[in-house]
Design an enzyme around this catalytic site. Structure first.
Site, short mmCIF file in Angstrom:
data_model
loop_
_atom_site.label_atom_id
_atom_site.label_comp_id
_atom_site.label_asym_id
_atom_site.label_seq_id
_atom_site.Cartn_x
_atom_site.Cartn_y
_atom_site.Cartn_z
CG ASP A 1 -80.42 -25.94 16.57
OD1 ASP A 1 -80.76 -25.65 17.73
OD2 ASP A 1 -81.21 -26.48 15.76
CD GLU B 1 -86.38 -25.46 18.82
OE1 GLU B 1 -87.58 -25.39 19.11
OE2 GLU B 1 -85.88 -24.80 17.89
#
Ligand code: BES
Ligand code: MN
Length: 444
Positions: free
Chosen positions: A77, A142
């Site tokens: 991400d 994250e």
């Protein structure tokens, strides 16, 4: 570098995998599915694990007795791209210029985890297996604080058992200087809102007899530091481990520091806690930052109003042995103490993560430093970092394994900022690092 590796990186960078923004949920999923297919093509056993938001992807070889089990972690991400008008090209159409690849996620973290993926590919294609038992773990959350990864670790604790973990998601002190990070700061976030009148008021009619939430909030923000830059919250420094003499000595010889920070940031002068160098302030001392602030009229021209409320979003960076829960209590007590009775105070607790420090002289630490030296043919810098990867402490608590932080980003890669970039040279180095690392860990 094999052109297939560059193609893989370019493909990864085209996914708009912005985890925080639900408009991109399908793009995050597409990135995960592509990673899973790509790892399967290398002959690994791959699983997609759906979560309440974004999937976790795991890949492993066939584990055999007598070899260490190594987990490699990365996150696919990325941060949002705004302010998008400050990008010189589309953040999701990677552009190569002067040996650097420009795209959102190029340095944080696609360039780094894709280097590991490509390194694994090369070894698997050349030898049919890896020198270690591998668990490759890729998450898509994250940048939003890994809310579903820790429960996944708990649930899958047996399947994820490993001897050591490696992550490339930190920095190098300078181009070509191999860098081993043995500590990270933790984080604790809070949002403070000051509520005044029930509606926005005419500041001429009521001004003078009703406290202005913007003023009160500003005063509260100003109580967080003393005039010299120390944090003025009672007890905040209680658990801080002092900077060690060897760290002072070693860091003073590193490239970077005050002059580089001045140049990279463009500020007219630096600021910070007295008695500490630039490296020490950023790597080994706690901080309090206001990440966002608002209240009242923000449009063009003026509007005579007393706003009904004002807010500030804080994040505190923590160092060993500060405990986020303890710090949050002290922060709440601080604001409660300084808030006057003319407004109502609201405190929302956000995400947090503990600081991390490991022993760089452990068996695996020494092996990883050897792999860095083989990769870059230079002595390795030993540093801590100012950023946070909260899951690293959970890895220790849940899996009982330490993490080797083998970063590949340069100080000017502009993570989280417009024109994020990653040198292709570092991508290639990362591919070699993966191979040297697995060999070194296998014989540690
Ligand atoms: N890769 C960074 C962490 C990092 C950056 C470590 C630079 C060391 C040096 C990571 O992706 C990140 O940005 N983490 C967030 C964590 C937060 C959202 C919980 C951070 O540090 O702000
Ligand atoms: Mn990041």
């Amino acid at each position: 570098m094999a052109s297939a590796h560059l193609e893989d990186l370019l493909t990864a960078l085209r996914f708009r995998s912005i985890s925080t923004d639900s408009r991109y949920t399908a793009d995050v999923l597409a990135n995960a599915e592509w990673l899973a297919a790509r790892l399967k093509a290398d002959g690994l056993q791959v699983q997609m694990h759906p979560t309440a938001r974004h999937p976790i992807v795991t890949a492993r070889n066939i584990h055999r007795a007598g070899r260490p089990t190594v987990m490699i972690y990365g996150h696919y991400d990325v941060q949002p791209v705004d302010p998008v008008e400050q990008w010189q090209s589309d953040p999701f159409q990677p552009r190569i210029e002067n040996g650097r690849i420009y795209a959102r996620g190029s340095t944080d973290n696609k360039g780094q985890h894709m280097a590991h993926l490509c390194g694994l590919s090369d070894t698997l294609r050349a030898h049919g297996d890896l020198p270690v038992n591998l668990i490759f773990l890729l998450e898509g959350e994250e940048e939003i604080g890994s809310p579903n990864l820790e429960p996944f670790l708990q649930e899958q604790r047996a399947n994820l058992a490993c001897d050591i973990i490696a992550i490339s998601d930190t920095g190098m002190v300078a181009a070509g200087v191999p860098t081993f990070t043995y500590g990270l700061r933790g984080i604790a976030c809070v949002e403070v809102t000051v509520h005044g009148p029930t509606i926005d008021l005419h500041s001429g009619i009521f001004g003078g007899s009703v406290a202005n939430p913007n003023t009160i909030l500003s005063r509260l923000v100003a109580t967080v530091h003393d005039a010299e830059g120390r944090i003025a919250i009672e007890g905040l420094y209680d658990a801080v481990r002092p900077v060690q003499a060897w760290e002072r000595e070693a860091w003073s010889k590193l490239p970077g520091g005050a002059a580089e920070t001045l140049a990279l940031t463009g500020v007219p002068a630096l600021f910070g806690e007295p008695g500490y160098t630039d490296h020490e302030r950023r790597w080994a001392r706690p901080t309090a930052e206001v990440n966002g602030i608002g209240g009242g009229y923000q449009g063009e021209g003026s509007k005579t109003v007393i706003p009904r409320s004002a807010f500030a979003k804080f994040s505190f960076r923590l160092v060993p042995d500060q405990d986020p829960a303890d710090i949050l209590k002290k922060v709440e007590a601080h604001f409660a103490r300084y808030c006057p009775p003319t407004v109502r105070l609201e405190i929302k607790i956000g995400h947090s993560g503990a600081p991390y420090a490991m022993d760089p002289n452990s068996k695996f630490g020494v092996a990883a430093r050897r792999a860095l030296e083989t990769t870059f043919s230079k002595p390795t810098a030993l540093i801590r970092e100012g950023g946070s990867i909260p899951i690293v402490q959970s890895f220790r608590e849940v899996l009982g394994a330490e993490t080797l932080l083998l970063g590949l980003a340069l100080p000017d890669c502009q993570a989280h900022a417009p024109n994020e970039n990653f040198p292709l040279e570092n991508f290639e180095a990362g591919i070699r690092l993966n191979q040297h690392l697995l060999e070194a860990l296998a014989s540690a």
